[in-house]
Design a protein around this motif. Structure first.
Motif, short mmCIF file in Angstrom:
data_model
loop_
_atom_site.label_atom_id
_atom_site.label_comp_id
_atom_site.label_asym_id
_atom_site.label_seq_id
_atom_site.Cartn_x
_atom_site.Cartn_y
_atom_site.Cartn_z
N LYS A 249 0.83 -1.21 0.00
CA LYS A 249 0.00 0.00 0.00
C LYS A 249 0.87 1.25 0.00
N ALA A 250 1.94 1.22 0.76
CA ALA A 250 2.84 2.39 0.82
C ALA A 250 3.48 2.64 -0.54
N VAL A 251 3.88 1.57 -1.22
CA VAL A 251 4.47 1.71 -2.56
C VAL A 251 3.43 2.24 -3.53
N ALA A 252 2.18 1.78 -3.43
CA ALA A 252 1.11 2.25 -4.31
C ALA A 252 0.84 3.74 -4.09
N GLN A 253 0.88 4.18 -2.83
CA GLN A 253 0.65 5.59 -2.55
C GLN A 253 1.77 6.45 -3.13
N VAL A 254 3.00 6.01 -3.01
CA VAL A 254 4.13 6.74 -3.58
C VAL A 254 4.01 6.79 -5.10
N ALA A 255 3.61 5.67 -5.70
CA ALA A 255 3.44 5.62 -7.16
C ALA A 255 2.35 6.58 -7.61
N ASP A 256 1.25 6.67 -6.85
CA ASP A 256 0.18 7.59 -7.21
C ASP A 256 0.67 9.04 -7.18
N LYS A 257 1.50 9.36 -6.19
CA LYS A 257 2.03 10.72 -6.12
C LYS A 257 2.94 11.02 -7.30
N VAL A 258 3.69 10.03 -7.75
CA VAL A 258 4.60 10.23 -8.87
C VAL A 258 3.81 10.39 -10.16
N LYS A 259 2.74 9.64 -10.35
CA LYS A 259 1.96 9.65 -11.59
C LYS A 259 1.11 10.91 -11.75
N ARG A 260 0.70 11.51 -10.63
CA ARG A 260 -0.24 12.62 -10.69
C ARG A 260 0.38 13.84 -11.37
N LYS A 261 -0.38 14.42 -12.29
CA LYS A 261 0.08 15.65 -12.95
C LYS A 261 0.04 16.79 -11.94
N THR A 262 1.02 17.67 -12.02
CA THR A 262 1.04 18.81 -11.10
C THR A 262 0.99 20.14 -11.83
N PHE A 263 0.93 20.11 -13.16
CA PHE A 263 0.92 21.35 -13.93
C PHE A 263 0.02 21.18 -15.15
N LEU A 264 -0.76 22.20 -15.45
CA LEU A 264 -1.63 22.19 -16.62
C LEU A 264 -1.63 23.57 -17.24
N SER A 265 -1.42 23.62 -18.54
CA SER A 265 -1.51 24.86 -19.29
C SER A 265 -2.66 24.70 -20.27
N THR A 266 -3.66 25.56 -20.18
CA THR A 266 -4.86 25.40 -20.99
C THR A 266 -5.45 26.75 -21.34
N VAL A 267 -6.44 26.73 -22.22
CA VAL A 267 -7.17 27.95 -22.60
C VAL A 267 -8.62 27.76 -22.14
N ILE A 268 -9.10 28.71 -21.32
CA ILE A 268 -10.44 28.64 -20.77
C ILE A 268 -11.14 29.98 -21.06
N PRO A 269 -12.39 29.95 -21.54
CA PRO A 269 -13.10 31.22 -21.76
C PRO A 269 -13.32 31.96 -20.44
N ALA A 270 -13.08 33.25 -20.43
CA ALA A 270 -13.22 34.05 -19.21
C ALA A 270 -14.65 33.99 -18.70
N GLY A 271 -14.78 33.70 -17.41
CA GLY A 271 -16.10 33.65 -16.77
C GLY A 271 -16.93 32.44 -17.13
N LYS A 272 -16.39 31.49 -17.88
CA LYS A 272 -17.17 30.34 -18.33
C LYS A 272 -16.52 29.00 -17.98
N ALA A 273 -15.74 28.96 -16.90
CA ALA A 273 -15.15 27.69 -16.49
C ALA A 273 -16.25 26.79 -15.94
N THR A 274 -16.36 25.59 -16.49
CA THR A 274 -17.37 24.62 -16.06
C THR A 274 -16.71 23.27 -15.83
N PRO A 275 -17.34 22.41 -15.02
CA PRO A 275 -16.77 21.08 -14.78
C PRO A 275 -16.89 20.14 -15.99
N ALA A 276 -17.49 20.59 -17.05
CA ALA A 276 -17.67 19.74 -18.23
C ALA A 276 -16.33 19.49 -18.92
N PRO A 277 -16.27 18.43 -19.74
CA PRO A 277 -15.03 18.17 -20.49
C PRO A 277 -14.73 19.34 -21.41
#
Length: 192
Positions: free
Chosen positions: A5-33
């Motif tokens: 379990k400890a190894v799986a938790q460490v692996a999850d931390k390594v796999k998780r993205k920590t940075f995203l660069s994207t274009v979002i319409p101003a005032g229209k951020a929604t949880p949709a894809p």
């Protein structure tokens, strides 16, 4: 078992993205894809992010595409850095066109002057990507972007009659392209 379990938790931390660069319409951020799933992979609370982003962009005209850089801290908090809209947005606004040319070598989607290029360069010069460039270099980059989306850059002022004639011709070209694309879509549907 506990070690696994400890190894799986460490692996999850390594796999998780920590940075995203994207274009979002101003005032229209929604949880949709596509935004929602991207934020979910980064383990960010989507509803809270959308609320924060919309508040940060409330002073900007709704719908303007804003470039955002999102970084996630280990405690799942996030930082949002807002950048200027993409260069293509400014170019198309200056040219008065809704979309670029499908073939930039043979078509012209719009016409702008060097004054437009200079004004866009003054705005885009503040972006981190352009900080080490001179204003002349930024202008040349913007002219290159204009050519790639089919916008013609002219030296002097544009005559109103010439511009009206061009816009009327371009509207006919866009309508013909859309009709051709719709016919192509329908033919694909009929094949199925």
């Amino acid at each position: 078992m506990a070690a696994r379990k400890a190894v799986a938790q460490v692996a999850d931390k390594v796999k998780r993205k920590t940075f995203l660069s994207t274009v979002i319409p101003a005032g229209k951020a929604t949880p949709a894809p596509p935004l929602g799933p991207e934020l979910g992979q980064m383990q960010i609370q989507i509803a809270a992010f959308c609320k924060d982003f919309n508040e940060k962009t409330s002073h900007i005209k709704t719908g303007i595409p804003m470039r955002a850089e999102i970084s996630v801290n280990p405690n799942r908090t996030y930082n949002i850095t807002l950048l200027n809209p993409p260069t293509s947005y400014f170019l198309m606004q200056a040219a008065g066109c809704q979309k670029g040319a499908t073939s930039s070598n043979t078509q012209t989607a719009g016409i702008i002057t060097l004054k437009h290029v200079y004004e866009i360069a003054k705005i885009k010069g503040r972006d981190p990507a352009f900080t080490c460039m001179t204003l002349d270099q930024v202008c040349k980059t913007i002219i290159g972007c204009a050519h790639s989306i089919g916008i013609k850059v002219v030296r002097g002022p544009i005559e109103v009659a010439e511009l009206k004639e061009f816009l009327a011709r371009r509207a006919e070209e866009v309508a013909a392209e859309e009709k051709e694309l719709e016919e192509l879509r329908l033919s694909k549907v009929l094949r199925l």
